[in-house]
Design a protein around this motif. Structure first.
Motif, PDB file in Angstrom:
ATOM      1  N   GLY A 193      37.013  46.068  27.498  1.00 26.90           N
ATOM      2  CA  GLY A 193      37.806  47.007  28.308  1.00 26.90           C
ATOM      3  C   GLY A 193      38.123  46.793  29.895  1.00 26.90           C
ATOM      4  N   LEU A 194      37.961  45.616  30.289  1.00 31.19           N
ATOM      5  CA  LEU A 194      37.801  45.051  31.725  1.00 31.19           C
ATOM      6  C   LEU A 194      39.308  44.464  31.829  1.00 31.19           C
ATOM      7  N   ARG A 195      39.480  44.252  33.240  1.00 33.69           N
ATOM      8  CA  ARG A 195      40.968  43.162  33.394  1.00 33.69           C
ATOM      9  C   ARG A 195      40.543  41.792  33.745  1.00 33.69           C
ATOM     10  N   ALA A 196      41.351  40.886  33.325  1.00 30.47           N
ATOM     11  CA  ALA A 196      41.225  39.729  33.755  1.00 30.47           C
ATOM     12  C   ALA A 196      42.475  38.907  33.471  1.00 30.47           C
TER      13      ALA A 196
ATOM     14  N   ASP B 206      34.694  45.092  37.270  1.00 28.81           N
ATOM     15  CA  ASP B 206      35.516  45.581  36.176  1.00 28.81           C
ATOM     16  C   ASP B 206      37.026  44.649  36.140  1.00 28.81           C
ATOM     17  N   THR B 207      37.069  43.965  37.218  1.00 27.84           N
ATOM     18  CA  THR B 207      37.971  42.814  37.118  1.00 27.84           C
ATOM     19  C   THR B 207      37.831  41.473  37.547  1.00 27.84           C
ATOM     20  N   PHE B 208      38.262  40.426  36.661  1.00 23.69           N
ATOM     21  CA  PHE B 208      38.049  38.958  36.842  1.00 23.69           C
ATOM     22  C   PHE B 208      39.176  38.207  37.039  1.00 23.69           C
ATOM     23  N   LEU B 209      39.222  37.161  38.005  1.00 25.03           N
ATOM     24  CA  LEU B 209      40.361  36.468  38.386  1.00 25.03           C
ATOM     25  C   LEU B 209      39.608  34.946  38.517  1.00 25.03           C
TER      26      LEU B 209
ATOM     27  N   THR C 111      35.982  43.489  42.061  1.00 18.71           N
ATOM     28  CA  THR C 111      36.765  42.463  41.481  1.00 18.71           C
ATOM     29  C   THR C 111      36.054  41.092  41.908  1.00 18.71           C
ATOM     30  N   VAL C 112      35.992  40.155  41.228  1.00 18.04           N
ATOM     31  CA  VAL C 112      35.243  39.070  41.379  1.00 18.04           C
ATOM     32  C   VAL C 112      36.321  37.740  41.013  1.00 18.04           C
ATOM     33  N   LEU C 113      36.267  36.898  41.929  1.00 14.67           N
ATOM     34  CA  LEU C 113      37.106  35.573  41.636  1.00 14.67           C
ATOM     35  C   LEU C 113      36.201  34.739  41.004  1.00 14.67           C
TER      36      LEU C 113
END
Length: 273
Positions: A214-217, A92-95, A26-28
């Motif tokens: 197909g990733l989360r954001a 796989d996750t971006f905020l 997960t990356v901010l």
């Protein structure tokens, strides 16, 4: 046909100068590289892993959860590069963690806006997919951001964001010597009537690319200005950073609960405790 010489490699990425071992899942994504220090201040530990152009990356942990941050600079073109290269090394996750202008009268400077979807008024995502493809935030990310804001006691709003390529004309502001783009005088009123909550410059591209791959954001921004009331103050910047950091930890707990329950998606019937 794409030439191999133009393909980013699987190891250290061309723009970010980081590889698979440098980042968490997960990356901010703040825009301003200077915001990185304000984000990692909430973490238990961190280490700078890369710094090239506007892209500055650090990795550490919060409450035992691995987390990274990469600054993207201003605008969707550079944010899309960050998403592309981070995805290639396993993220796989971006905020998105940023600041914004609010356009609804009940939104105060310092409040948070948690994006559920975005109006794609930037050109970057148009180069990836047809213009009527939705820029939707991932439901798990939205839930984690809401839960984090609730736990921290911060005032927040959820809803649709508009992402623009221009800070001035594209957001209905006058340009040099009072220049006004066609339709800019009515832009904010039209967005307000459509119940759009805020304006910023990166969310829709980040959300679109994440959905395509197909990733989360998701995105959380602090309100710096209210275009309806005329207020402007750089207040509450750390609230978005703290909320996103806690949300990362909550997402890790959601993922653990999913694995235990054998569920594909976290939902309200599953506990976070």
């Amino acid at each position: 046909m794409t030439r191999d010489s133009e393909d980013p490699n699987a190891d250290e990425q061309y723009h970010l100068e980081v590889g698979p071992d440098d980042v968490a899942d997960t990356v901010l994504l703040p825009g301003n590289p200077e915001r990185l220090e304000k984000i990692v201040a909430f973490w238990d530990d961190h280490e700078i892993r890369g710094h090239h152009r506007e892209y500055r990356t650090a990795t550490g942990s919060y409450e035992g959860t691995p987390v990274s941050v990469t600054s993207t600079g201003i605008g969707s073109p550079s944010a899309a590069i960050a998403v592309e290269e981070l995805a290639r090394i396993g993220v796989d996750t971006f905020l998105r963690v940023g600041s914004c202008g609010a356009i609804q009268p009940d939104m105060a400077v310092g409040d948070l806006v948690i994006t559920t979807g975005a109006v794609r008024q930037e050109g970057t995502s148009d180069e990836y997919v047809r213009e009527d493809y939705p820029a939707a935030a991932d439901g798990e990310v939205v839930s984690a951001l809401v839960a984090a804001a609730e736990r921290l006691g911060y005032d927040y709003h959820t809803g649709v964001t508009m992402s623009s390529d221009s800070f001035y004309a594209g957001q209905g502001r006058p340009g040099f010597e009072g220049f006004e783009a066609a339709g800019s005088d009515a832009l904010v009123d039209e967005l307000k009537a459509a119940n759009v909550k805020n304006i910023e410059m990166e969310a829709s591209a980040i959300l679109t690319l994440a959905n395509l791959y197909g990733l989360r954001a998701g995105a959380v921004c602090t309100v710096y200005a209210n275009r309806e009331t005329g207020e402007f103050r750089t207040e509450g910047e750390s609230r978005a950073a703290e909320t996103a950091t806690l949300a990362t930890h909550l997402l890790a707990k959601m993922d653990a609960v999913k694995r235990e329950a054998g569920a594909d998606r976290w939902h309200a019937g599953l506990s976070l405790e």
